[in-house]
Design a protein around this motif. Structure first.
Motif, PDB file in Angstrom:
ATOM      1  N   UNK A   1     -57.592 106.082  92.255  1.00 49.94           N
ATOM      2  CA  UNK A   1     -57.328 106.408  90.872  1.00 49.94           C
ATOM      3  C   UNK A   1     -56.411 105.345  90.266  1.00 49.94           C
ATOM      4  N   UNK A   2     -56.751 104.940  89.065  1.00 56.60           N
ATOM      5  CA  UNK A   2     -55.954 103.917  88.398  1.00 56.60           C
ATOM      6  C   UNK A   2     -54.620 104.483  87.935  1.00 56.60           C
ATOM      7  N   UNK A   3     -53.616 103.624  87.941  1.00 50.15           N
ATOM      8  CA  UNK A   3     -52.292 104.014  87.460  1.00 50.15           C
ATOM      9  C   UNK A   3     -52.235 103.869  85.943  1.00 50.15           C
ATOM     10  N   UNK A   4     -51.156 104.370  85.362  1.00 52.99           N
ATOM     11  CA  UNK A   4     -50.960 104.209  83.920  1.00 52.99           C
ATOM     12  C   UNK A   4     -50.984 102.729  83.546  1.00 52.99           C
ATOM     13  N   UNK A   5     -50.293 101.906  84.328  1.00 51.60           N
ATOM     14  CA  UNK A   5     -50.247 100.469  84.044  1.00 51.60           C
ATOM     15  C   UNK A   5     -51.624  99.836  84.041  1.00 51.60           C
ATOM     16  N   UNK A   6     -52.472 100.243  84.993  1.00 53.09           N
ATOM     17  CA  UNK A   6     -53.839  99.716  85.050  1.00 53.09           C
ATOM     18  C   UNK A   6     -54.647 100.129  83.815  1.00 53.09           C
ATOM     19  N   UNK A   7     -54.496 101.393  83.425  1.00 55.49           N
ATOM     20  CA  UNK A   7     -55.227 101.877  82.243  1.00 55.49           C
ATOM     21  C   UNK A   7     -54.716 101.195  80.974  1.00 55.49           C
ATOM     22  N   UNK A   8     -53.402 100.982  80.906  1.00 56.13           N
ATOM     23  CA  UNK A   8     -52.822 100.294  79.748  1.00 56.13           C
ATOM     24  C   UNK A   8     -53.343  98.866  79.657  1.00 56.13           C
ATOM     25  N   UNK A   9     -53.339  98.160  80.779  1.00 52.95           N
ATOM     26  CA  UNK A   9     -53.830  96.773  80.800  1.00 52.95           C
ATOM     27  C   UNK A   9     -55.293  96.724  80.362  1.00 52.95           C
ATOM     28  N   UNK A  10     -56.110  97.632  80.893  1.00 56.09           N
ATOM     29  CA  UNK A  10     -57.540  97.656  80.545  1.00 56.09           C
ATOM     30  C   UNK A  10     -57.727  97.940  79.051  1.00 56.09           C
ATOM     31  N   UNK A  11     -56.957  98.873  78.511  1.00 55.39           N
ATOM     32  CA  UNK A  11     -57.060  99.199  77.084  1.00 55.39           C
ATOM     33  C   UNK A  11     -56.612  98.024  76.217  1.00 55.39           C
ATOM     34  N   UNK A  35     -43.805  95.104  82.086  1.00 56.68           N
ATOM     35  CA  UNK A  35     -43.201  96.110  82.975  1.00 56.68           C
ATOM     36  C   UNK A  35     -44.023  97.389  82.979  1.00 56.68           C
ATOM     37  N   UNK A  36     -44.563  97.775  81.840  1.00 55.26           N
ATOM     38  CA  UNK A  36     -45.401  98.977  81.782  1.00 55.26           C
ATOM     39  C   UNK A  36     -46.682  98.769  82.579  1.00 55.26           C
ATOM     40  N   UNK A  37     -47.294  97.599  82.376  1.00 55.37           N
ATOM     41  CA  UNK A  37     -48.564  97.324  83.055  1.00 55.37           C
ATOM     42  C   UNK A  37     -48.399  97.192  84.567  1.00 55.37           C
ATOM     43  N   UNK A  41     -41.877 100.349  84.600  1.00 54.85           N
ATOM     44  CA  UNK A  41     -41.303 101.184  83.540  1.00 54.85           C
ATOM     45  C   UNK A  41     -42.448 101.871  82.816  1.00 54.85           C
ATOM     46  N   UNK A  42     -42.099 102.821  81.958  1.00 57.76           N
ATOM     47  CA  UNK A  42     -43.090 103.456  81.095  1.00 57.76           C
ATOM     48  C   UNK A  42     -42.584 103.411  79.658  1.00 57.76           C
ATOM     49  N   UNK A  43     -43.492 103.390  78.694  1.00 61.46           N
ATOM     50  CA  UNK A  43     -43.057 103.356  77.295  1.00 61.46           C
ATOM     51  C   UNK A  43     -42.386 104.666  76.910  1.00 61.46           C
ATOM     52  N   UNK A  51     -48.738 103.146  70.135  1.00 61.50           N
ATOM     53  CA  UNK A  51     -49.560 102.594  71.213  1.00 61.50           C
ATOM     54  C   UNK A  51     -51.016 103.003  71.016  1.00 61.50           C
ATOM     55  N   UNK A  52     -51.235 104.280  70.679  1.00 61.47           N
ATOM     56  CA  UNK A  52     -52.593 104.773  70.427  1.00 61.47           C
ATOM     57  C   UNK A  52     -53.226 104.002  69.272  1.00 61.47           C
ATOM     58  N   UNK A  53     -52.470 103.811  68.204  1.00 57.98           N
ATOM     59  CA  UNK A  53     -52.993 103.115  67.028  1.00 57.98           C
ATOM     60  C   UNK A  53     -53.295 101.656  67.351  1.00 57.98           C
TER      61      UNK A  53
END
Length: 115
Positions: A1-11, A35-37, A41-43, A51-53
């Motif tokens: 399963x991808x991490x938040x950082x992986x999903x953020x980078x992909x997005x 750092x998030x990716x 850290x997390x936003x 971030x969504x926008x």
């Protein structure tokens, strides 16, 4: 399963943005995005709407992943009675939950469909 950082980078990549461009859009530094990716850290919560926008993606998919976000949408489709659609429905639910058990039962009897 991808991490938040992986999903953020992909997005971010899907949106055609660099870390620097995303940081600028959010008012943070490139190193914060990095750092998030890299899951160091997390936003902050206040950044999530921006971030969504900026990325043009669902926060559900970004935070919990596409499978979990899809499961949430499926639950709404399969059990629409669990979904609060507007302010009036929310008010009714809040008021119903504040009733004592006997009054709740009376309300349910009152709104029971006719046979």
């Amino acid at each position: 399963m991808k991490s938040f950082g992986d999903r953020l980078r992909a997005a971010r990549i899907a949106a055609g943005m660099t870390q620097e461009q995303l940081g600028f859009a959010l008012g943070v530094t490139k190193s914060s995005v990095s750092a998030w990716e890299n899951d160091r850290e997390t936003p902050g919560f206040r950044l999530l709407p921006s971030l969504r926008t900026a990325l043009g993606c669902s926060l559900d998919e970004l935070i919990v992943g596409p499978a979990a976000a899809s499961a949430t949408r499926d639950t709404v489709r399969e059990a629409p009675e669990l979904y609060i659609g507007n302010a009036d429905e929310k008010t009714l639910l809040v008021r119903y939950r504040s009733l004592p058990p006997k009054r709740r039962q009376a309300v349910l009897e009152l709104i029971k469909p006719a046979k």
